[in-house]
Design an enzyme around this catalytic site. Structure first.
Site, mmCIF file in Angstrom:
data_model
loop_
_atom_site.group_PDB
_atom_site.id
_atom_site.type_symbol
_atom_site.label_atom_id
_atom_site.label_comp_id
_atom_site.label_asym_id
_atom_site.label_seq_id
_atom_site.Cartn_x
_atom_site.Cartn_y
_atom_site.Cartn_z
ATOM 1 N N LYS A 114 0.830 -1.209 0.000
ATOM 2 C CA LYS A 114 0.000 0.000 0.000
ATOM 3 C C LYS A 114 0.859 1.252 0.000
ATOM 4 C CE LYS A 114 -3.858 -2.164 2.482
ATOM 5 N NZ LYS A 114 -4.534 -2.334 3.771
ATOM 6 N N GLN A 158 -4.871 -1.835 9.699
ATOM 7 C CA GLN A 158 -4.748 -3.152 9.069
ATOM 8 C C GLN A 158 -5.311 -4.238 9.986
ATOM 9 O OE1 GLN A 158 -3.618 -3.759 5.930
ATOM 10 N NE2 GLN A 158 -4.176 -5.885 6.237
ATOM 11 N N ASP A 177 -11.391 2.522 4.061
ATOM 12 C CA ASP A 177 -11.596 1.073 4.021
ATOM 13 C C ASP A 177 -13.078 0.721 3.902
ATOM 14 O OD1 ASP A 177 -9.726 -0.896 3.793
ATOM 15 O OD2 ASP A 177 -9.279 -1.059 5.921
#
Length: 284
Positions: free
Chosen positions: A52, A96, A119
């Site tokens: 990322k 994450q 997200d």
């Protein structure tokens, strides 16, 4: 059979993002910013976070990576999120998953400002997505929808069987498909006679994390197969949840693993980050 090439499509999207970022910088003086938080030492998560970060750099997006020890407390993590919520350089915040067991995932996700929730996991964005309102969409289902669009796959009236009911893939995937006027069944590990469900489907989407869960006898001739699963065999080879070799000659479209849905996830995360930056500029 047509291979749904997520790798080449993701590269196309990343180039779209790079151009959008350059325009934002030149016309508005805005640099999109993304912060990723990694708690613990999970190797797969660390690799993903690094990917990322690199993708952000290539696209011209400002990127921060916060690596925290597995002993980090929930309170410490929430304080970091609060700091990032108030940081004007950051348009997107991503924690994450999974986080260590002593940290409550729901509490952490709800602490993120919904306007920075790139997200798409905050209940605010989930609710808007289900209601077919503008929202940040979870990157993997968002990527699958973009694949359908790119390959001109009409979803209206199609029977779709989703295997896997997670908050990350299965549930949001179902919502997006329902909004697209498809007819959707969601199966899980407890579903009886899974084959009976898949044989009714024009499109089968598999996100269960089990090798060879879907075999050729479970699909119709001309079916469309989207394999979201990623499993590593004892010999190190990456495979999905579908018996690719057995199914490929029976399908009209199928995603490979690797190189199918996987690359799309990061590409759509970048799209969400740019969207957040544009919304920030609009609020000004």
């Amino acid at each position: 059979m047509t291979l749904l090439d997520g790798k080449s499509l993701s590269n196309k999207i990343k180039e779209e993002v790079r151009v959008e970022v350059e325009q934002l910088k030149q016309e508005k003086g805005v640099t999109p910013g993304l912060a990723v938080v990694l708690v613990g030492d999970d190797a797969a998560s660390a690799t993903y976070v690094n990917s990322k970060h690199k993708a952000c750099e290539k696209a011209g997006i400002y990127s921060e990576v916060h690596k925290k020890d597995s002993s980090t407390t929930q309170e410490e993590l929430l304080k970091l999120i609060e700091k990032m919520n108030n940081d004007p350089k950051l348009d997107g915040i991503l924690v994450q998953l999974p986080v260590p067991e002593h940290i409550d995932t729901t509490t952490v996700l709800e602490a993120i400002n919904p306007l920075k929730d790139v997200d798409g996991f905050h209940p605010y964005n989930v609710g808007r997505m289900v209601s077919n309102l503008d929202a940040f969409l979870p990157a993997t289902p968002f990527g699958v929808m973009r694949m359908f669009q790119e390959y001109n796959i009409d979803l209206i009236g199609k029977n779709v069987c989703i295997i896997g009911s997670s908050d990350i893939v299965g549930k949001p995937m179902a919502s997006l498909l329902i909004n697209a006027k498809a007819t959707v069944e969601v199966c899980n590990s407890k579903t009886k006679d899974l084959k009976a469900h898949t044989l009714r489907a024009d499109i089968v989407i598999v996100a269960a994390g089990r090798v060879n869960l879907v075999t050729a006898d479970m699909i119709n001739e001309g079916a469309i197969i989207i394999d979201v699963g990623i499993n590593r065999l004892d010999n190190g080879k990456l495979v999905g949840d579908v018996d690719f070799e057995g199914c490929k000659d029976k399908c009209s479209f199928i995603t490979p693993v690797p190189g199918g849905v996987g690359p799309m996830t990061i590409a759509m995360l970048l799209k969400n980050t740019v969207k957040a930056a544009k919304l920030r500029e609009k609020r000004k």
